[in-house]
Design an enzyme around this catalytic site. Structure first.
Site, PDB file in Angstrom:
ATOM      1  N   HIS A  78       0.835  -1.207   0.000  1.00 31.03           N
ATOM      2  CA  HIS A  78       0.000   0.000   0.000  1.00 31.03           C
ATOM      3  C   HIS A  78       0.866   1.252   0.000  1.00 31.03           C
ATOM      4  O   HIS A  78       1.966   1.262   0.542  1.00 31.03           O
ATOM      5  CB  HIS A  78      -1.018   0.002   1.145  1.00 31.03           C
ATOM      6  CG  HIS A  78      -0.471  -0.032   2.542  1.00 31.03           C
ATOM      7  ND1 HIS A  78      -0.044   1.104   3.196  1.00 31.03           N
ATOM      8  CD2 HIS A  78      -0.300  -1.048   3.422  1.00 31.03           C
ATOM      9  CE1 HIS A  78       0.356   0.778   4.430  1.00 31.03           C
ATOM     10  NE2 HIS A  78       0.227  -0.529   4.582  1.00 31.03           N
ATOM     11  N   ASP A  80      -0.315   4.335   1.016  1.00 31.12           N
ATOM     12  CA  ASP A  80      -0.710   5.304   2.038  1.00 31.12           C
ATOM     13  C   ASP A  80       0.027   5.030   3.349  1.00 31.12           C
ATOM     14  O   ASP A  80       0.554   3.927   3.566  1.00 31.12           O
ATOM     15  CB  ASP A  80      -2.230   5.257   2.280  1.00 31.12           C
ATOM     16  CG  ASP A  80      -2.735   3.874   2.677  1.00 31.12           C
ATOM     17  OD1 ASP A  80      -2.283   2.886   2.063  1.00 31.12           O
ATOM     18  OD2 ASP A  80      -3.563   3.763   3.601  1.00 31.12           O
ATOM     19  N   GLU A 145      -5.130   1.542   2.274  1.00 34.00           N
ATOM     20  CA  GLU A 145      -5.137   0.301   3.055  1.00 34.00           C
ATOM     21  C   GLU A 145      -5.444   0.578   4.516  1.00 34.00           C
ATOM     22  O   GLU A 145      -6.121  -0.198   5.176  1.00 34.00           O
ATOM     23  CB  GLU A 145      -3.774  -0.415   2.929  1.00 34.00           C
ATOM     24  CG  GLU A 145      -3.758  -1.836   3.491  1.00 34.00           C
ATOM     25  CD  GLU A 145      -3.556  -1.930   4.998  1.00 34.00           C
ATOM     26  OE1 GLU A 145      -3.974  -2.942   5.585  1.00 34.00           O
ATOM     27  OE2 GLU A 145      -3.010  -0.992   5.596  1.00 34.00           O
ATOM     28  N   GLU A 146      -4.927   1.708   5.013  1.00 30.56           N
ATOM     29  CA  GLU A 146      -5.049   1.980   6.455  1.00 30.56           C
ATOM     30  C   GLU A 146      -6.480   2.330   6.869  1.00 30.56           C
ATOM     31  O   GLU A 146      -6.833   2.183   8.022  1.00 30.56           O
ATOM     32  CB  GLU A 146      -4.093   3.116   6.866  1.00 30.56           C
ATOM     33  CG  GLU A 146      -2.613   2.802   6.644  1.00 30.56           C
ATOM     34  CD  GLU A 146      -2.069   1.734   7.604  1.00 30.56           C
ATOM     35  OE1 GLU A 146      -2.833   1.243   8.452  1.00 30.56           O
ATOM     36  OE2 GLU A 146      -0.874   1.415   7.486  1.00 30.56           O
ATOM     37  N   HIS A 362       2.697   2.609  12.784  1.00 25.06           N
ATOM     38  CA  HIS A 362       1.806   3.651  13.330  1.00 25.06           C
ATOM     39  C   HIS A 362       2.412   4.356  14.541  1.00 25.06           C
ATOM     40  O   HIS A 362       1.754   5.178  15.169  1.00 25.06           O
ATOM     41  CB  HIS A 362       0.417   3.103  13.709  1.00 25.06           C
ATOM     42  CG  HIS A 362      -0.292   2.425  12.566  1.00 25.06           C
ATOM     43  ND1 HIS A 362      -1.643   2.228  12.544  1.00 25.06           N
ATOM     44  CD2 HIS A 362       0.168   1.904  11.401  1.00 25.06           C
ATOM     45  CE1 HIS A 362      -1.990   1.604  11.424  1.00 25.06           C
ATOM     46  NE2 HIS A 362      -0.884   1.401  10.710  1.00 25.06           N
TER      47      HIS A 362
HETATM   48 ZN    ZN Z   1       0.474  -1.497   6.463  1.00 24.50          ZN
END
Ligand code: ZN
Length: 394
Positions: A78, A80, A145-146, A362
């Site tokens: 992904h 993002d 994706e997030e 994150h």
């Molecule tokens: Zn990821």
């Protein structure tokens, strides 16, 4: 190229420039178009054709292929990232790749621009070496994706997944090779009532009470669930958001709650939707005005721990990284929920395998080990060559 020692490899400084450029794009839950356009240009320099598939004016999936015919191996990452949160908690600029003591810091270094960069590099290196001779490698770079997985959902809808024979997702996997993960559902419950002074509640209708009933009944239901998956454990339920009322002596005319549920193949997303539909209908029969909105639903993925990709990934990791990677199940959801919707078979070759540690995802001061990042394009390249060699002699 007359022997294996002379295989083209992208120089380390080019790999580092690629990652630095990707980190500099602030693709925080949007603006993946910039990442996709950059990758398209880079691939073009190596005679690899790709296509942008717009989702919104600022978001686009990217698909690129090398080779031809069967089997078709999907490589997915992904584009993002999540927000950098409080910049004061970062020791470096989150959108400027910074090297310190063998670590590369920045938002997305682990989750997962390093995995994406390593996949793109592997694709370029294979192409430059006129590989694969038989079979197709398809890069599926996704948006969003997030939050909700809209890019992978679009790939599935646009028929880029039905002909896949195998799938590798380059999310950070620490020293694990992930073959299974739970599903995830986001549900919003909205309750409509009528405001009144709390001294005369019969003049209105309390929107909060029926909503609390549903939340509590669902909690009791999940507490009593004994169904377990060997790899993933039990399904989980959590009420996470609740909004109602604005004054203590006023009957609330609206109440909204959101819940997140993690599912397993033995307790599916459909089962959850049916449960909440039943609970809501029971309240509505007694006069409530509750509305159910399942606004995100990603299915659980469970493949065999010893599928044909996990075996080759272990051998390749041992050979190149000299680390014993282990097959594991993971709790977090990935784009595989959408990309493998048309591949329910348990022996489908699937792994989530990439540079970086998922425990850093994150977080502030996210990083990837420089040596791991630099090695991973070779890991992917050799894994793909080994997998195709095995497939083509089957
Ligand atoms: Zn990821």
């Amino acid at each position: 190229m007359d022997n294996k020692q002379q295989l083209f490899s992208m120089p380390d400084d080019a790999k580092l420039t690629l990652l630095a450029d990707l980190i500099a794009f602030q693709s925080v839950n949007d603006h993946e178009l910039k990442v996709a356009q950059y990758l398209q240009q880079l691939l073009q320099q190596h005679q690899i054709k790709s296509k942008l598939l717009p989702i919104t004016p600022t978001r686009a999936n990217l698909v690129a292929e090398i080779g031809s015919g069967q089997p078709v191996i999907g490589l997915s990452g992904h584009m993002d990232v999540v927000a950098a949160n409080d910049r004061q908690h970062w020791q470096t600029d989150p959108f400027k790749l910074t090297e310190k003591a063998g670590k590369l810091y920045g938002r997305g270094t682990a989750d997962m621009k390093s995995g994406l960069a390593a996949m793109v590099t592997a694709l370029i290196e294979l192409k430059e070496n006129q590989l694969p001779q038989q079979g197709t490698i398809r890069l599926l770079a996704t948006v969003g994706e997030e939050v909700g997985g809209l890019g992978s959902a679009a790939f599935a809808e646009q028929h880029y997944t039905e002909d896949l024979s195998a799938l590798i997702i380059g999310e950070p996997s620490a020293h694990d090779i992930i073959y299974a993960h739970r599903g995830s559902m986001d549900i919003r419950l909205t309750s409509q009532g009528e405001a009144a002074h709390s001294s005369m509640p019969e003049k209105g209708f309390n929107a909060l009470h029926p909503l609390l009933e549903v939340l509590t009944q669902a909690k009791h239901h999940f507490d009593a669930v004994t169904i377990t998956n060997n790899s993933l454990g039990k399904p989980t339920y959590n009420a996470t958001i609740l909004n109602a009322g604005d004054q203590v002596n006023t009957i609330p005319d609206q109440a909204i709650a959101e819940v997140n549920i993690r599912t397993i193949p033995e307790y599916t997303n459909e089962t959850v939707t049916a449960l909440f539909t039943k609970l809501v209908q029971a309240q509505n029969r007694q006069g409530a005005l509750l509305h159910l909105d399942v606004y995100m639903s990603e299915i659980p993925i469970v493949k065999q721990a010893d599928n044909s990709l996990t075996k080759i990934a272990r051998e390749t990791a041992q050979k190149i990284l000299t680390i014993a990677y282990q097959p594991q199940a993971s709790v977090g959801v990935t784009d595989a929920s959408n990309l493998l919707k048309s591949h329910p078979e348990p022996d489908f070759p699937f792994i989530m395998f990439g540079p970086g540690d998922y425990r850093l995802a994150h977080k502030d001061n996210e990083y990837v080990e420089k040596a791991t990042y630099l090695a991973f394009s070779t890991v992917y390249r050799e894994l793909l060559v080994a997998y195709l060699a095995q497939k083509n002699t089957d």
